[in-house]
Design a protein around this motif. Structure first.
Motif, mmCIF file in Angstrom:
data_model
loop_
_atom_site.group_PDB
_atom_site.id
_atom_site.type_symbol
_atom_site.label_atom_id
_atom_site.label_comp_id
_atom_site.label_asym_id
_atom_site.label_seq_id
_atom_site.Cartn_x
_atom_site.Cartn_y
_atom_site.Cartn_z
ATOM 1 N N HIS A 196 0.795 -1.086 0.040
ATOM 2 C CA HIS A 196 0.058 -0.116 0.044
ATOM 3 C C HIS A 196 0.950 1.408 0.110
ATOM 4 O O HIS A 196 1.969 1.285 0.282
ATOM 5 C CB HIS A 196 -0.954 -0.146 1.222
ATOM 6 C CG HIS A 196 -0.420 -0.176 2.473
ATOM 7 N ND1 HIS A 196 0.114 1.281 3.081
ATOM 8 C CD2 HIS A 196 -0.451 -1.166 3.383
ATOM 9 C CE1 HIS A 196 0.741 0.691 4.135
ATOM 10 N NE2 HIS A 196 0.302 -0.739 4.523
ATOM 11 N N ASP A 214 4.195 0.934 5.693
ATOM 12 C CA ASP A 214 4.461 0.693 7.002
ATOM 13 C C ASP A 214 5.430 -0.457 7.221
ATOM 14 O O ASP A 214 5.731 -1.291 5.979
ATOM 15 C CB ASP A 214 3.354 0.654 8.104
ATOM 16 C CG ASP A 214 2.469 -0.334 7.597
ATOM 17 O OD1 ASP A 214 2.653 -1.236 6.893
ATOM 18 O OD2 ASP A 214 1.214 -0.190 7.996
ATOM 19 N N ALA A 223 3.932 -3.546 5.632
ATOM 20 C CA ALA A 223 3.880 -3.323 4.180
ATOM 21 C C ALA A 223 5.112 -3.903 3.377
ATOM 22 O O ALA A 223 5.202 -4.619 2.602
ATOM 23 C CB ALA A 223 3.192 -2.267 3.801
ATOM 24 N N ASP A 261 -0.679 -6.528 2.263
ATOM 25 C CA ASP A 261 -1.255 -5.354 3.366
ATOM 26 C C ASP A 261 -2.088 -4.507 2.718
ATOM 27 O O ASP A 261 -2.265 -3.166 3.334
ATOM 28 C CB ASP A 261 0.111 -5.021 3.998
ATOM 29 C CG ASP A 261 -0.339 -4.395 5.448
ATOM 30 O OD1 ASP A 261 -1.147 -4.875 6.016
ATOM 31 O OD2 ASP A 261 0.425 -3.394 5.701
#
Ligand code: AMP
Ligand code: MN
Ligand code: MN
Length: 327
Positions: free
Chosen positions: A19, A23, A26, A80
Protein backbone atom coordinates in the motif's frame (compact mmCIF):
# COMPACT_ATOMS: atom_id res chain seq x y z
CA UNK A 1 -3.56 -20.90 1.07
CA UNK A 2 -3.26 -23.87 -1.30
CA UNK A 3 -4.71 -21.90 -4.18
CA UNK A 4 -2.40 -18.88 -3.62
CA UNK A 5 0.57 -21.26 -3.42
CA UNK A 6 -0.46 -22.93 -6.70
CA UNK A 7 -0.52 -19.59 -8.54
CA UNK A 8 2.88 -18.61 -7.14
CA UNK A 9 4.41 -21.98 -8.05
CA UNK A 10 3.08 -21.93 -11.59
CA UNK A 11 4.07 -18.34 -12.47
CA UNK A 12 7.45 -17.48 -13.93
CA UNK A 13 7.09 -13.72 -13.48
CA UNK A 14 5.38 -12.11 -10.49
CA UNK A 15 4.53 -8.52 -9.56
CA UNK A 16 4.12 -7.82 -5.84
CA UNK A 17 2.82 -4.53 -4.47
CA UNK A 18 2.07 -3.02 -1.07
CA UNK A 19 0.00 0.00 0.00
CA UNK A 20 0.82 3.72 -0.36
CA UNK A 21 2.79 5.32 2.49
CA UNK A 22 4.12 1.92 3.48
CA UNK A 23 4.61 0.87 7.11
CA UNK A 24 6.87 -1.89 8.46
CA UNK A 25 4.33 -4.63 7.77
CA UNK A 26 3.80 -3.53 4.17
CA UNK A 27 7.54 -3.27 3.46
CA UNK A 28 8.45 -6.43 5.38
CA UNK A 29 5.75 -8.54 3.72
CA UNK A 30 6.67 -7.13 0.29
CA UNK A 31 10.40 -7.83 0.39
CA UNK A 32 10.03 -11.16 2.22
CA UNK A 33 7.81 -12.54 -0.53
CA UNK A 34 9.89 -10.90 -3.29
CA UNK A 35 13.24 -12.26 -2.03
CA UNK A 36 11.78 -15.74 -1.65
CA UNK A 37 10.27 -15.79 -5.14
CA UNK A 38 13.63 -14.70 -6.56
CA UNK A 39 15.34 -17.46 -4.59
CA UNK A 40 12.89 -19.91 -6.20
CA UNK A 41 14.20 -18.78 -9.60
CA UNK A 42 11.31 -16.53 -10.60
CA UNK A 43 11.48 -13.12 -12.13
CA UNK A 44 9.91 -10.91 -9.49
CA UNK A 45 9.13 -7.19 -9.29
CA UNK A 46 8.39 -5.56 -5.93
CA UNK A 47 6.60 -2.21 -5.99
CA UNK A 48 5.21 0.60 -3.86
CA UNK A 49 3.76 3.90 -5.07
CA UNK A 50 5.59 5.83 -2.31
CA UNK A 51 9.24 5.62 -1.23
CA UNK A 52 10.14 3.18 1.54
CA UNK A 53 10.74 5.20 4.77
CA UNK A 54 14.43 5.51 5.72
CA UNK A 55 14.05 3.39 8.87
CA UNK A 56 13.22 0.26 6.80
CA UNK A 57 16.00 0.68 4.26
CA UNK A 58 18.31 -1.68 6.16
CA UNK A 59 16.15 -4.62 5.01
CA UNK A 60 17.49 -6.68 2.12
CA UNK A 61 15.54 -6.19 -1.10
CA UNK A 62 14.32 -2.67 -0.31
CA UNK A 63 16.70 -1.13 -2.85
CA UNK A 64 15.01 -3.11 -5.62
CA UNK A 65 11.50 -1.79 -4.85
CA UNK A 66 10.16 0.18 -7.82
CA UNK A 67 7.23 2.60 -8.15
CA UNK A 68 5.87 1.56 -11.57
CA UNK A 69 2.57 -0.21 -12.29
CA UNK A 70 2.67 -3.85 -13.45
CA UNK A 71 3.75 -4.54 -17.04
CA UNK A 72 4.15 -8.02 -18.50
CA UNK A 73 4.18 -10.00 -15.22
CA UNK A 74 1.96 -13.11 -15.26
CA UNK A 75 0.39 -12.70 -11.83
CA UNK A 76 -0.13 -9.80 -9.42
CA UNK A 77 0.14 -10.12 -5.66
CA UNK A 78 -0.89 -7.44 -3.16
CA UNK A 79 0.30 -7.50 0.45
CA UNK A 80 -1.22 -5.56 3.38
CA UNK A 81 -3.66 -3.84 0.97
CA UNK A 82 -7.28 -3.69 2.23
CA UNK A 83 -8.79 -2.08 -0.87
CA UNK A 84 -7.43 -1.71 -4.38
CA UNK A 85 -7.28 2.13 -4.22
CA UNK A 86 -4.62 1.72 -1.50
CA UNK A 87 -2.20 0.82 -4.31
CA UNK A 88 -2.24 4.49 -5.36
CA UNK A 89 -0.55 5.11 -8.71
CA UNK A 90 0.35 1.39 -9.13
CA UNK A 91 -3.27 0.52 -9.86
CA UNK A 92 -4.06 0.14 -13.54
CA UNK A 93 -7.60 -1.10 -14.05
CA UNK A 94 -6.98 -2.78 -17.42
CA UNK A 95 -3.94 -4.70 -16.15
CA UNK A 96 -5.53 -5.71 -12.85
CA UNK A 97 -8.55 -7.05 -14.71
CA UNK A 98 -6.47 -9.09 -17.11
CA UNK A 99 -4.29 -11.10 -14.64
CA UNK A 100 -4.86 -13.26 -11.59
CA UNK A 101 -4.62 -11.12 -8.44
CA UNK A 102 -3.57 -12.73 -5.15
CA UNK A 103 -4.74 -10.59 -2.24
CA UNK A 104 -2.70 -11.30 0.92
CA UNK A 105 -3.96 -9.22 3.83
CA UNK A 106 -5.12 -9.07 7.46
CA UNK A 107 -7.61 -6.15 7.56
CA UNK A 108 -11.23 -6.85 8.62
CA UNK A 109 -12.24 -4.20 6.08
CA UNK A 110 -10.60 -6.05 3.15
CA UNK A 111 -12.85 -5.75 0.10
CA UNK A 112 -11.84 -9.21 -1.24
CA UNK A 113 -10.84 -7.75 -4.61
CA UNK A 114 -8.54 -10.65 -5.55
CA UNK A 115 -8.93 -13.69 -7.74
CA UNK A 116 -7.66 -15.45 -4.63
CA UNK A 117 -8.19 -13.75 -1.27
CA UNK A 118 -5.76 -14.95 1.37
CA UNK A 119 -7.24 -12.72 4.07
CA UNK A 120 -6.94 -13.70 7.72
CA UNK A 121 -7.56 -11.49 10.77
CA UNK A 122 -4.05 -11.96 12.22
CA UNK A 123 -2.14 -9.05 13.82
CA UNK A 124 0.13 -8.65 10.76
CA UNK A 125 0.21 -9.50 7.06
CA UNK A 126 3.78 -10.73 7.58
CA UNK A 127 2.42 -13.76 9.47
CA UNK A 128 0.26 -14.73 6.49
CA UNK A 129 3.27 -14.40 4.19
CA UNK A 130 5.21 -16.58 6.65
CA UNK A 131 2.51 -19.28 6.54
CA UNK A 132 2.47 -19.06 2.74
CA UNK A 133 6.26 -19.52 2.54
CA UNK A 134 6.03 -22.55 4.80
CA UNK A 135 3.30 -23.94 2.59
CA UNK A 136 5.62 -23.44 -0.39
CA UNK A 137 8.34 -25.32 1.51
CA UNK A 138 10.53 -22.21 1.21
CA UNK A 139 11.26 -21.39 4.86
CA UNK A 140 12.71 -17.92 5.52
CA UNK A 141 16.44 -17.36 5.33
CA UNK A 142 17.98 -14.67 7.54
CA UNK A 143 17.03 -11.73 5.28
CA UNK A 144 13.45 -12.93 4.83
CA UNK A 145 13.09 -13.63 8.56
CA UNK A 146 14.28 -10.07 9.36
CA UNK A 147 11.67 -8.65 6.97
CA UNK A 148 8.84 -10.79 8.37
CA UNK A 149 9.78 -10.05 11.96
CA UNK A 150 9.83 -6.33 11.07
CA UNK A 151 6.20 -6.65 9.94
CA UNK A 152 5.18 -8.53 13.06
CA UNK A 153 7.03 -6.18 15.44
CA UNK A 154 5.80 -2.96 13.85
CA UNK A 155 2.12 -3.92 13.47
CA UNK A 156 2.00 -5.20 17.08
CA UNK A 157 4.13 -2.32 18.41
CA UNK A 158 6.50 -4.90 19.85
CA UNK A 159 3.75 -7.29 21.00
CA UNK A 160 1.85 -4.55 22.83
CA UNK A 161 -1.41 -4.57 20.85
CA UNK A 162 -4.51 -6.32 22.23
CA UNK A 163 -4.57 -8.94 19.45
CA UNK A 164 -1.25 -10.60 20.40
CA UNK A 165 -1.43 -14.21 21.57
CA UNK A 166 1.06 -17.04 22.06
CA UNK A 167 0.86 -17.64 18.29
CA UNK A 168 2.68 -14.37 17.54
CA UNK A 169 5.31 -15.12 20.18
CA UNK A 170 5.86 -18.57 18.65
CA UNK A 171 6.19 -17.08 15.17
CA UNK A 172 8.72 -14.57 16.53
CA UNK A 173 10.75 -17.39 18.12
CA UNK A 174 10.72 -19.34 14.85
CA UNK A 175 11.86 -16.23 12.93
CA UNK A 176 14.65 -15.40 15.35
CA UNK A 177 15.80 -19.02 14.99
CA UNK A 178 16.70 -18.13 11.38
CA UNK A 179 19.61 -16.17 12.86
CA UNK A 180 18.09 -12.76 13.63
CA UNK A 181 19.13 -10.78 16.68
CA UNK A 182 15.91 -9.47 18.23
CA UNK A 183 17.93 -6.84 20.11
CA UNK A 184 19.50 -5.51 16.89
CA UNK A 185 16.19 -5.46 15.07
CA UNK A 186 14.26 -3.65 17.82
CA UNK A 187 17.13 -1.15 18.11
CA UNK A 188 16.84 -0.33 14.41
CA UNK A 189 13.04 -0.22 14.40
CA UNK A 190 12.17 1.49 17.66
CA UNK A 191 15.20 3.26 19.13
CA UNK A 192 16.34 5.43 16.22
CA UNK A 193 13.75 8.07 15.61
CA UNK A 194 14.84 10.84 13.25
CA UNK A 195 15.08 14.35 14.79
CA UNK A 196 12.21 15.38 12.49
CA UNK A 197 9.97 12.82 14.24
CA UNK A 198 10.80 14.15 17.71
CA UNK A 199 10.20 17.73 16.53
CA UNK A 200 6.82 16.85 15.02
CA UNK A 201 5.64 14.81 18.01
CA UNK A 202 6.67 17.62 20.37
CA UNK A 203 4.54 20.14 18.53
CA UNK A 204 1.64 17.78 18.00
CA UNK A 205 1.58 16.64 21.65
CA UNK A 206 1.75 20.23 22.89
CA UNK A 207 -1.41 21.08 20.96
CA UNK A 208 -3.39 17.89 21.69
CA UNK A 209 -6.96 18.41 22.90
CA UNK A 210 -9.58 16.23 24.51
CA UNK A 211 -13.34 16.25 24.20
CA UNK A 212 -15.15 13.74 26.36
CA UNK A 213 -13.23 10.50 26.01
CA UNK A 214 -11.64 11.36 22.67
CA UNK A 215 -8.16 12.87 22.37
CA UNK A 216 -6.85 14.33 19.11
CA UNK A 217 -4.19 16.49 17.60
CA UNK A 218 -3.76 18.27 14.29
CA UNK A 219 -0.65 18.56 12.11
CA UNK A 220 -0.72 21.16 9.36
CA UNK A 221 1.69 21.69 6.48
CA UNK A 222 3.43 24.52 8.37
CA UNK A 223 4.30 22.15 11.25
CA UNK A 224 5.56 19.58 8.75
CA UNK A 225 7.74 22.23 7.10
CA UNK A 226 9.13 23.58 10.40
CA UNK A 227 10.23 20.06 11.41
CA UNK A 228 11.35 19.06 7.89
CA UNK A 229 9.03 16.12 8.44
CA UNK A 230 7.68 13.57 5.97
CA UNK A 231 4.50 11.51 6.28
CA UNK A 232 6.17 8.61 8.10
CA UNK A 233 7.30 10.93 10.94
CA UNK A 234 3.70 10.95 12.19
CA UNK A 235 3.56 7.12 12.40
CA UNK A 236 3.09 5.93 15.98
CA UNK A 237 2.00 9.27 17.41
CA UNK A 238 -1.66 8.26 17.50
CA UNK A 239 -0.79 5.17 19.58
CA UNK A 240 0.92 7.34 22.17
CA UNK A 241 -2.16 9.58 22.35
CA UNK A 242 -4.35 6.47 22.70
CA UNK A 243 -2.33 5.44 25.77
CA UNK A 244 -3.69 8.46 27.68
CA UNK A 245 -5.51 7.37 30.82
CA UNK A 246 -9.30 7.77 30.63
CA UNK A 247 -9.43 7.94 26.85
CA UNK A 248 -11.44 5.59 24.56
CA UNK A 249 -10.30 6.88 21.17
CA UNK A 250 -7.40 8.90 19.75
CA UNK A 251 -7.07 10.71 16.43
CA UNK A 252 -4.29 12.37 14.49
CA UNK A 253 -5.40 14.64 11.64
CA UNK A 254 -2.59 15.51 9.26
CA UNK A 255 -2.70 17.86 6.30
CA UNK A 256 -1.12 16.17 3.27
CA UNK A 257 0.82 17.94 0.51
CA UNK A 258 -2.31 17.91 -1.66
CA UNK A 259 -4.33 19.61 1.10
CA UNK A 260 -6.48 16.58 1.97
CA UNK A 261 -6.56 15.45 5.59
CA UNK A 262 -5.17 12.04 6.53
CA UNK A 263 -6.81 10.65 9.66
CA UNK A 264 -5.27 7.99 11.91
CA UNK A 265 -7.58 6.47 14.53
CA UNK A 266 -7.02 4.21 17.52
CA UNK A 267 -9.53 2.87 20.04
CA UNK A 268 -9.27 1.25 23.46
CA UNK A 269 -10.19 -2.37 24.30
CA UNK A 270 -13.77 -3.32 23.42
CA UNK A 271 -14.34 -0.54 20.86
CA UNK A 272 -14.45 -0.83 17.07
CA UNK A 273 -13.64 2.24 14.98
CA UNK A 274 -13.08 0.36 11.69
CA UNK A 275 -16.71 1.13 10.73
CA UNK A 276 -16.16 4.87 11.21
CA UNK A 277 -13.07 4.74 9.00
CA UNK A 278 -14.98 2.80 6.37
CA UNK A 279 -17.90 5.20 6.48
CA UNK A 280 -15.39 8.01 5.77
CA UNK A 281 -13.92 6.16 2.78
CA UNK A 282 -11.05 4.37 4.57
CA UNK A 283 -10.64 1.14 6.48
CA UNK A 284 -8.48 -0.77 8.94
CA UNK A 285 -8.84 -2.91 12.05
CA UNK A 286 -11.30 -2.68 14.98
CA UNK A 287 -8.84 -0.71 17.11
CA UNK A 288 -6.56 0.85 14.45
CA UNK A 289 -8.01 2.42 11.34
CA UNK A 290 -7.65 5.38 9.04
CA UNK A 291 -9.03 7.39 6.15
CA UNK A 292 -8.28 10.43 4.03
CA UNK A 293 -10.90 13.17 3.78
CA UNK A 294 -11.21 16.25 1.57
CA UNK A 295 -11.84 19.76 2.90
CA UNK A 296 -10.27 22.03 5.50
CA UNK A 297 -8.77 20.86 8.78
CA UNK A 298 -11.67 22.41 10.70
CA UNK A 299 -14.25 20.64 8.53
CA UNK A 300 -12.41 17.31 8.83
CA UNK A 301 -12.19 17.71 12.62
CA UNK A 302 -15.95 18.31 12.90
CA UNK A 303 -16.80 15.40 10.63
CA UNK A 304 -14.43 12.87 12.13
CA UNK A 305 -14.99 13.82 15.78
CA UNK A 306 -18.75 13.58 15.45
CA UNK A 307 -18.53 10.23 13.61
CA UNK A 308 -16.24 8.82 16.33
CA UNK A 309 -18.40 10.19 19.14
CA UNK A 310 -21.52 8.69 17.56
CA UNK A 311 -19.85 5.31 17.18
CA UNK A 312 -18.66 5.34 20.80
CA UNK A 313 -22.14 6.35 21.97
CA UNK A 314 -23.83 3.59 19.95
CA UNK A 315 -21.35 0.92 20.98
CA UNK A 316 -21.49 2.10 24.61
CA UNK A 317 -25.30 1.83 24.56
CA UNK A 318 -25.15 -1.68 23.10
CA UNK A 319 -22.58 -2.88 25.62
CA UNK A 320 -24.47 -1.42 28.60
CA UNK A 321 -27.72 -3.01 27.30
CA UNK A 322 -25.93 -6.33 27.04
CA UNK A 323 -24.55 -5.89 30.56
CA UNK A 324 -28.01 -4.97 31.88
CA UNK A 325 -29.61 -7.91 30.08
CA UNK A 326 -27.04 -10.52 31.04
CA UNK A 327 -27.53 -12.67 34.14
P1 AMP B 1 -2.43 4.18 10.43
O1 AMP B 1 -3.22 5.02 11.38
O2 AMP B 1 -1.99 4.93 9.23
O3 AMP B 1 -1.34 3.43 11.14
O4 AMP B 1 -3.43 3.10 9.89
C1 AMP B 1 -4.11 2.25 10.74
C2 AMP B 1 -4.80 1.17 9.94
O5 AMP B 1 -5.81 1.75 9.13
C3 AMP B 1 -3.85 0.45 9.01
O6 AMP B 1 -4.12 -0.91 9.11
C4 AMP B 1 -4.17 0.99 7.65
O7 AMP B 1 -4.06 -0.01 6.67
C5 AMP B 1 -5.59 1.45 7.76
N1 AMP B 1 -5.74 2.68 6.99
C6 AMP B 1 -5.13 3.85 7.23
N2 AMP B 1 -5.48 4.79 6.32
C7 AMP B 1 -6.34 4.20 5.48
C8 AMP B 1 -7.06 4.62 4.31
N3 AMP B 1 -6.97 5.86 3.81
N4 AMP B 1 -7.83 3.70 3.70
C9 AMP B 1 -7.94 2.46 4.17
N5 AMP B 1 -7.31 1.99 5.26
C10 AMP B 1 -6.52 2.84 5.92
MN1 MN C 1 0.02 -1.48 6.70
MN1 MN D 1 -0.49 -4.58 8.37
Amino acid sequence: MASAARYLKAAQSIYIACHVMPDGDAVGSLVALGLTMQRLGKSCTTACADPVPAKYRFLAGVRDVVSRPPAAEEILVTVDVNAIDRLGSLYDEAIFHSRPVINVDHHVTNTLFGTVNLVQPLPSSAEIVYALLRHLKAPPDKDVAAALLTGLLTDTRCFRTGNVTARQLRTAVALTDAGISLAELTELLFNREPASTICLWGQALASAETQGRVIWTEIDREMMRRCRASASDADGLVSLLASTMGVDAALVLREKDDGRIEVSMRAGPGWDISGVAMQLGGGGHPRAAGCTVAGTMAAARERVLSAVENALREQGAVSSQQTAGSP
